[in-house]
Write a protein that holds these residues in place. Structure first.
Motif, mmCIF file in Angstrom:
data_model
loop_
_atom_site.group_PDB
_atom_site.id
_atom_site.type_symbol
_atom_site.label_atom_id
_atom_site.label_comp_id
_atom_site.label_asym_id
_atom_site.label_seq_id
_atom_site.Cartn_x
_atom_site.Cartn_y
_atom_site.Cartn_z
ATOM 1 N N PHE A 116 0.816 -0.807 0.120
ATOM 2 C CA PHE A 116 -0.127 -0.129 -0.314
ATOM 3 C C PHE A 116 1.000 1.266 -0.068
ATOM 4 C CE2 PHE A 116 -3.168 -3.097 2.138
ATOM 5 C CZ PHE A 116 -4.406 -3.215 1.682
ATOM 6 N N ALA A 117 2.152 1.000 0.731
ATOM 7 C CA ALA A 117 2.899 2.247 0.313
ATOM 8 C C ALA A 117 3.436 2.864 -0.208
ATOM 9 C CB ALA A 117 3.671 2.275 1.806
ATOM 10 N N ALA A 118 3.354 1.588 -1.207
ATOM 11 C CA ALA A 118 4.087 1.688 -2.857
ATOM 12 C C ALA A 118 3.164 2.031 -4.234
ATOM 13 C CB ALA A 118 4.354 0.535 -3.581
ATOM 14 N N ALA A 119 1.651 2.188 -3.831
ATOM 15 C CA ALA A 119 0.931 3.548 -4.276
ATOM 16 C C ALA A 119 1.651 4.687 -4.294
ATOM 17 C CB ALA A 119 -0.262 2.897 -4.218
ATOM 18 N N GLU A 120 1.708 5.253 -2.470
ATOM 19 C CA GLU A 120 1.560 6.604 -2.142
ATOM 20 C C GLU A 120 3.457 6.626 -2.735
ATOM 21 O OE1 GLU A 120 1.513 6.423 2.111
ATOM 22 O OE2 GLU A 120 -0.287 5.002 1.670
ATOM 23 N N LEU A 121 4.307 6.661 -3.546
ATOM 24 C CA LEU A 121 5.113 6.541 -3.832
ATOM 25 C C LEU A 121 5.187 7.002 -5.452
ATOM 26 C CD1 LEU A 121 7.560 4.580 -1.848
ATOM 27 C CD2 LEU A 121 7.301 6.459 -1.621
ATOM 28 N N ALA A 122 4.246 6.907 -6.265
ATOM 29 C CA ALA A 122 4.085 7.176 -7.509
ATOM 30 C C ALA A 122 2.943 7.717 -7.723
ATOM 31 C CB ALA A 122 3.898 5.712 -7.891
ATOM 32 N N ALA A 123 3.077 8.234 -8.981
ATOM 33 C CA ALA A 123 1.717 9.168 -9.627
ATOM 34 C C ALA A 123 0.344 7.461 -9.617
ATOM 35 C CB ALA A 123 2.097 9.541 -10.756
ATOM 36 N N ALA A 125 -1.189 7.631 -11.769
ATOM 37 C CA ALA A 125 -1.688 7.069 -12.763
ATOM 38 C C ALA A 125 -0.544 5.218 -12.804
ATOM 39 C CB ALA A 125 -1.661 8.082 -14.237
ATOM 40 N N TRP A 126 0.456 4.827 -12.376
ATOM 41 C CA TRP A 126 0.922 4.652 -12.200
ATOM 42 C C TRP A 126 0.920 3.543 -10.932
ATOM 43 C CZ3 TRP A 126 3.693 3.137 -16.398
ATOM 44 C CH2 TRP A 126 3.916 4.938 -16.899
ATOM 45 N N ARG A 127 -0.216 3.629 -10.127
ATOM 46 C CA ARG A 127 -0.112 3.027 -8.443
ATOM 47 C C ARG A 127 -0.075 1.693 -8.614
ATOM 48 N NH1 ARG A 127 -6.002 5.618 -5.341
ATOM 49 N NH2 ARG A 127 -6.156 4.421 -7.235
ATOM 50 N N GLU A 128 -0.656 1.110 -10.087
ATOM 51 C CA GLU A 128 -0.682 -0.568 -10.213
ATOM 52 C C GLU A 128 0.547 -0.639 -10.575
ATOM 53 O OE1 GLU A 128 -2.641 2.220 -11.995
ATOM 54 O OE2 GLU A 128 -5.271 1.571 -12.229
ATOM 55 N N LYS A 129 1.268 -0.719 -11.376
ATOM 56 C CA LYS A 129 2.940 -1.030 -12.112
ATOM 57 C C LYS A 129 3.236 -0.584 -10.086
ATOM 58 C CE LYS A 129 2.502 0.416 -16.394
ATOM 59 N NZ LYS A 129 2.494 0.591 -17.319
ATOM 60 N N ALA A 130 3.240 0.427 -9.479
ATOM 61 C CA ALA A 130 3.776 0.496 -7.908
ATOM 62 C C ALA A 130 3.778 -0.672 -7.460
ATOM 63 C CB ALA A 130 3.581 1.829 -7.770
ATOM 64 N N THR A 317 -4.956 -3.831 -5.743
ATOM 65 C CA THR A 317 -5.021 -2.653 -6.931
ATOM 66 C C THR A 317 -7.177 -1.725 -6.641
ATOM 67 O OG1 THR A 317 -3.975 -2.951 -7.885
ATOM 68 C CG2 THR A 317 -5.662 -1.897 -8.928
ATOM 69 N N LEU A 318 -7.079 -3.534 -6.870
ATOM 70 C CA LEU A 318 -9.465 -2.959 -6.319
ATOM 71 C C LEU A 318 -9.200 -2.552 -5.468
ATOM 72 C CD1 LEU A 318 -11.854 -3.694 -7.972
ATOM 73 C CD2 LEU A 318 -11.809 -5.579 -6.580
ATOM 74 N N ALA A 319 -8.918 -2.871 -4.166
ATOM 75 C CA ALA A 319 -8.646 -2.031 -2.613
ATOM 76 C C ALA A 319 -8.606 -1.207 -2.671
ATOM 77 C CB ALA A 319 -7.405 -2.545 -1.552
ATOM 78 N N LEU A 320 -7.807 -0.478 -3.252
ATOM 79 C CA LEU A 320 -7.531 1.346 -3.825
ATOM 80 C C LEU A 320 -8.435 2.038 -4.501
ATOM 81 C CD1 LEU A 320 -3.682 0.768 -5.066
ATOM 82 C CD2 LEU A 320 -4.132 1.424 -2.941
ATOM 83 N N THR A 321 -9.550 1.099 -4.583
ATOM 84 C CA THR A 321 -10.688 2.520 -5.096
ATOM 85 C C THR A 321 -11.838 2.007 -4.366
ATOM 86 O OG1 THR A 321 -11.819 0.429 -6.586
ATOM 87 C CG2 THR A 321 -10.114 1.227 -7.447
ATOM 88 N N ALA A 322 -11.399 1.971 -3.058
ATOM 89 C CA ALA A 322 -12.534 1.770 -1.852
ATOM 90 C C ALA A 322 -12.045 2.914 -0.968
ATOM 91 C CB ALA A 322 -12.323 -0.314 -1.357
#
Length: 387
Positions: A116-123, A125-130, A317-322
């Motif tokens: 989850f912290a990885a998604a905060e280190l990227a833009a 649009a790139w959260r899935e890849k992070a 990835t799905l949880a990030l939208t919830a």
């Protein structure tokens, strides 16, 4: 791949080195020390029960000390618990070993938040890849974990004490790497601002339900089969080096797809990729039921690893939208609690089933959970099409 994301990927690799080594040796050490054979995987269960119990505490330390402070506390606990486990194995105290692995669960609860912290280190649009790339850091654990267990299990007179001491060194290395990561500051709280929706409202969302079911049962099935593999292979007459090889390829399957899973999710959508993950889990069961030769263990566990990657990366990835940013600590803690609770049950069931009913019934027992995940994915897909 920015520098903080690269360093977090390395921390993920060191975290998985700890996890894979624990899985490779805890059941075998437990079998040596346990009063009864069916209790052999209790040290494995202790690790995930400790993670489940620590989840609310980790959520509070994340909110109080931020990502970096909480992660460093987790690594300090990893260091202490590895030393305690080494002492328990040296003095042949089974219940102390279980206690040490339960304490180590706090580190596991922290490490589960790296994705989850990885998604905060990227833009955005790139959260899935992070998320996918940081999970790919587990490849280090795939290589280092089984080999670390094999190289250090006999360096001291008592088997596997050296492996626990090596994990203490791994924790120190991870603390050094974490010191160089700067996480984005949490949004400043303004007086009168809402802390977000109640947790119950967040959890009632279909997308949250499916993300949690996919993460928890995907991890649960993987844990059920993986935790029993060292015991099953020992019963079938394989040496520890063969077991380490199978676990190594299993963990490669878990994390090597991380280099492209994010791309697949962006190209085909998250639900189809999670569906492929369910299908690969079924392939694992079919191969495992076909025989107990080395290549069947290896191919089955590799397919299990890839299936887990697709399910777990998709669920994250799905949880990030919830949930909203101000709701992340509570929402992520709820997801991880469900994951750890499921893993705790499967850790115990794994040892009990493989020592009393055998490898056949262990694999058959995973099919209802996979059917439930598949049904949940179809339900959410149907709701989205209807909308």
């Amino acid at each position: 791949m920015n520098t903080p994301l690269l360093l977090l990927t390395l921390c993920q690799g060191l975290f998985l080195t700890n996890n894979v080594t624990f899985i490779a040796i805890n059941g075998l050490v437990g079998l040596q020390l346990a009063p009864y054979g069916w209790m052999a995987t209790l040290p494995v269960m202790g690790y995930v029960v400790g993670g489940a119990l620590a989840t609310p505490l980790v959520a509070r330390t994340q909110a109080r000390f931020g990502r970096k402070g909480s992660f460093q506390i987790g690594l300090a606990v990893a260091l202490g618990s590895a030393l305690l486990a080494a002492f328990a194995a040296w003095t042949r105290q089974f219940w102390l070993l279980v206690a040490a692995t339960m304490i180590a669960g706090y580190y596991s609860a922290n490490g589960q938040l790296y994705r989850f912290a990885a998604a905060e280190l990227a833009a955005p649009a790139w959260r899935e890849k992070a998320v996918s790339l940081v999970l790919a850091g587990g490849l280090l654990g795939a290589i280092a974990g089984p080999n670390l267990a094999a190289w250090t299990r006999a360096v001291l007179p008592v088997p596997f004490v050296g492996a626990y001491l090596a994990l203490a060194v791994v924790a120190v290395l991870a603390m050094g790497v974490m010191a160089f990561i700067d996480f984005p500051p949490a949004p400043a709280k303004i007086a009168g601002d809402s802390a977000g929706r109640p947790l119950g409202q967040i959890m009632r969302q279909p997308v949250f339900i499916v993300a949690t079911v996919g993460a928890a049962l995907g991890y649960g099935v993987m844990n059920l089969l993986m935790a029993a593999t060292p015991l099953a292979m020992q019963v079938c007459g394989f040496d520890f080096e063969s077991t380490a090889l199978v676990l190594q390829w299993h963990v490669i399957g878990m994390f090597a797809p991380g280099f492209f899973t994010g791309h697949l999710i962006k190209r085909f959508g998250v639900l189809p990729i999670m569906g492929v993950g369910v299908a690969l889990n079924v392939v694992c069961v079919v191969i495992a039921l076909s025989g107990v030769d080395l290549h069947q263990f290896l191919i089955a566990l590799f397919a299990l690893g890839v299936g887990w990657n697709f399910l777990f990366t998709g669920s994250t990835t799905l949880a990030l939208t919830a949930y909203r940013p101000e709701e992340k600590d509570r929402a992520q803690a709820a997801i991880n609690f469900c994951v750890f609770a499921t893993m705790a049950f499967t850790s115990f069931a794994s040892g009990a089933l493989v020592t009393t009913r055998g490898w056949l019934w262990l694999n058959l027992g995973s099919l209802p959970a996979l059917a439930l995940v598949g049904a949940a994915l179809m339900w959410l897909g149907w709701r989205r099409r209807a909308a």
